[in-house]
Write a protein that holds these residues in place. Structure first.
Motif, PDB file in Angstrom:
ATOM      1  N   PRO A 290       0.808  -1.226   0.000  1.00  0.00           N
ATOM      2  CA  PRO A 290       0.000   0.000   0.000  1.00  0.00           C
ATOM      3  C   PRO A 290       0.839   1.273   0.000  1.00  0.00           C
ATOM      4  O   PRO A 290       0.456   2.267  -0.644  1.00  0.00           O
ATOM      5  N   LEU A 291       1.963   1.279   0.703  1.00  0.00           N
ATOM      6  CA  LEU A 291       2.828   2.456   0.681  1.00  0.00           C
ATOM      7  C   LEU A 291       3.475   2.618  -0.690  1.00  0.00           C
ATOM      8  O   LEU A 291       3.637   3.738  -1.188  1.00  0.00           O
ATOM      9  N   GLN A 292       3.847   1.508  -1.312  1.00  0.00           N
ATOM     10  CA  GLN A 292       4.372   1.573  -2.676  1.00  0.00           C
ATOM     11  C   GLN A 292       3.343   2.192  -3.622  1.00  0.00           C
ATOM     12  O   GLN A 292       3.691   2.994  -4.496  1.00  0.00           O
ATOM     13  N   LEU A 293       2.068   1.835  -3.454  1.00  0.00           N
ATOM     14  CA  LEU A 293       1.027   2.366  -4.326  1.00  0.00           C
ATOM     15  C   LEU A 293       0.882   3.877  -4.183  1.00  0.00           C
ATOM     16  O   LEU A 293       0.682   4.592  -5.164  1.00  0.00           O
ATOM     17  N   ILE A 294       0.988   4.366  -2.947  1.00  0.00           N
ATOM     18  CA  ILE A 294       0.892   5.819  -2.715  1.00  0.00           C
ATOM     19  C   ILE A 294       2.116   6.536  -3.271  1.00  0.00           C
ATOM     20  O   ILE A 294       2.011   7.518  -4.007  1.00  0.00           O
TER      21      ILE A 294
ATOM     22  N   GLN B  97      -1.195  -3.418  -9.335  1.00  0.00           N
ATOM     23  CA  GLN B  97       0.066  -2.926  -9.866  1.00  0.00           C
ATOM     24  C   GLN B  97       0.307  -1.480  -9.425  1.00  0.00           C
ATOM     25  O   GLN B  97      -0.628  -0.678  -9.402  1.00  0.00           O
ATOM     26  N   PRO B  98       1.560  -1.144  -9.061  1.00  0.00           N
ATOM     27  CA  PRO B  98       1.850   0.255  -8.691  1.00  0.00           C
ATOM     28  C   PRO B  98       1.721   1.171  -9.898  1.00  0.00           C
ATOM     29  O   PRO B  98       1.885   0.752 -11.042  1.00  0.00           O
ATOM     30  N   GLY B  99       1.426   2.411  -9.618  1.00  0.00           N
ATOM     31  CA  GLY B  99       1.257   3.390 -10.680  1.00  0.00           C
ATOM     32  C   GLY B  99       0.320   4.486 -10.224  1.00  0.00           C
ATOM     33  O   GLY B  99      -0.120   4.508  -9.069  1.00  0.00           O
TER      34      GLY B  99
ATOM     35  N   TYR C 241      -3.377   3.163  -5.703  1.00  0.00           N
ATOM     36  CA  TYR C 241      -4.022   3.271  -4.391  1.00  0.00           C
ATOM     37  C   TYR C 241      -5.532   3.395  -4.514  1.00  0.00           C
ATOM     38  O   TYR C 241      -6.268   2.775  -3.735  1.00  0.00           O
ATOM     39  N   THR C 242      -6.024   4.182  -5.468  1.00  0.00           N
ATOM     40  CA  THR C 242      -7.468   4.305  -5.611  1.00  0.00           C
ATOM     41  C   THR C 242      -8.086   2.974  -6.037  1.00  0.00           C
ATOM     42  O   THR C 242      -9.224   2.667  -5.670  1.00  0.00           O
ATOM     43  N   THR C 243      -7.325   2.172  -6.784  1.00  0.00           N
ATOM     44  CA  THR C 243      -7.784   0.822  -7.117  1.00  0.00           C
ATOM     45  C   THR C 243      -7.892  -0.021  -5.852  1.00  0.00           C
ATOM     46  O   THR C 243      -8.849  -0.795  -5.687  1.00  0.00           O
ATOM     47  N   LEU C 244      -6.929   0.119  -4.947  1.00  0.00           N
ATOM     48  CA  LEU C 244      -6.938  -0.640  -3.688  1.00  0.00           C
ATOM     49  C   LEU C 244      -8.190  -0.342  -2.872  1.00  0.00           C
ATOM     50  O   LEU C 244      -8.922  -1.261  -2.477  1.00  0.00           O
TER      51      LEU C 244
END
Length: 309
Positions: free
Chosen positions: A33-37, A285-287, A291-294
């Motif tokens: 989750p931190l990677q996503l942000i 996937q990150p990008g 995060y909004t996908t999460l």
């Protein structure tokens, strides 16, 4: 001329000091989750690495040699803090780059286990089946599941990246604005869908979703396993079985990738619907939209089960 030359040399040295030698800021995070942000803010300027692979527990993980190398070389490192990734503390000692414990950031809404919303009873009163990370009064470290917390984290990340690489300041600012707008839109969509489900009963296996529930006016009816590193005692299992039976049709959520075997024991013969809630972004996937996908998937998965009751 000497003064101008001196000023030029000083500013050049400052730029060399603040800008990474390879032209991009190396960032590593402890959990997905931190990677996503971070990757949303770093988009177009670099790649954000993550230490924990899919399916690994942030409560207990053994770092590989490649993880240690990434940890040592990174310009920036983000982790939630000692209330979540206990395995990381020894590895962080002596690290040269900037290390940020998210739980210490200013402006965040920090919950504590045992903290109750007005009107809610403490279903854990008197229980002894907690592990140390989930004892009443300890920090609930799943803070990324509150969208407003994510926005504040993203703002701090943009400041950190700009400080290290001021040449990309406008890109970080634009990425932060885009992240905030996407988050605002997703938050409004989830409020519209989840706002109709207040009072629908659901149980969780792991008390990880209180931030998300608080943000959208929901409340779980019970927690089937009060800690991640201990098995619930016979008394707690019997109590949860009785509560499931008394509730009637109910949703029971576990986290991927595996449904606990205890689920069958607790729910046998009862009108229980099983579903997954993914707090860690298992397949995301990150990008820019990670995060909004999460949070969007989390809300939709929760709503899909509750709407079917």
């Amino acid at each position: 001329m000497r003064l101008l030359a001196s000023l030029f040399l000083t500013s050049s040295l400052a730029a060399l000091i603040s800008t990474p030698a390879n032209g991009e800021v190396e960032v590593v995070t402890s959990i997905k989750p931190l990677q996503l942000i971070v990757s949303a803010i770093q988009d177009g300027t670099g790649t954000t690495r993550v230490l924990l692979p899919p399916g690994a527990s942030p409560h207990s993980f053994s770092l590989r040699p490649s993880d240690l190398r990434n940890l040592r070389s990174a310009d920036l490192m983000y982790w939630i803090g000692p209330d979540l990734e206990t395995f990381l503390q020894p590895a962080l000692e002596g690290r040269q780059g900037r290390t940020v414990a998210i739980q210490d950031m200013s402006g965040l809404r920090i919950r504590h286990f045992g903290e109750l919303a007005p009107g809610n009873l403490d279903e854990h009163a008197g229980e002894e089946d907690h592990d140390d990370l989930h004892r009443p009064g300890s920090i609930d470290a799943h803070l990324w599941l509150r969208p407003e917390n994510a926005r504040i984290i993203a703002s701090h990340v943009a400041e950190d990246l700009t400080r290290i690489d001021p040449s990309q300041a406008q890109r970080y600012k634009a990425n932060l604005a885009a992240f905030s707008k996407r988050l605002e839109n997703e938050d409004e969509r989830l409020k519209a869908r989840l706002g109709k489900l207040d009072g629908k009963p659901f149980f969780v296996f792991h008390q990880a979703f209180d931030y998300f529930e608080e943000a959208y006016g929901l409340k779980h009816a019970g927690v089937l396993a009060l800690g991640t590193d201990v098995q619930p005692g016979a008394r707690h299992v019997a109590e949860m079985r009785s509560r499931l039976q008394a509730t009637g049709p109910v949703c029971l959520f576990n986290e991927p990738p595996i449904r606990p075997r205890l689920a069958s024991t607790l729910s046998e013969g009862l009108p229980v619907r099983f579903a997954e809630l993914d707090a860690l972004g298992f397949d995301i996937q990150p990008g820019p939209k990670g995060y909004t996908t999460l949070i969007g998937k989390l809300g939709d998965d929760l709503a899909s089960c509750l709407e079917a009751l």
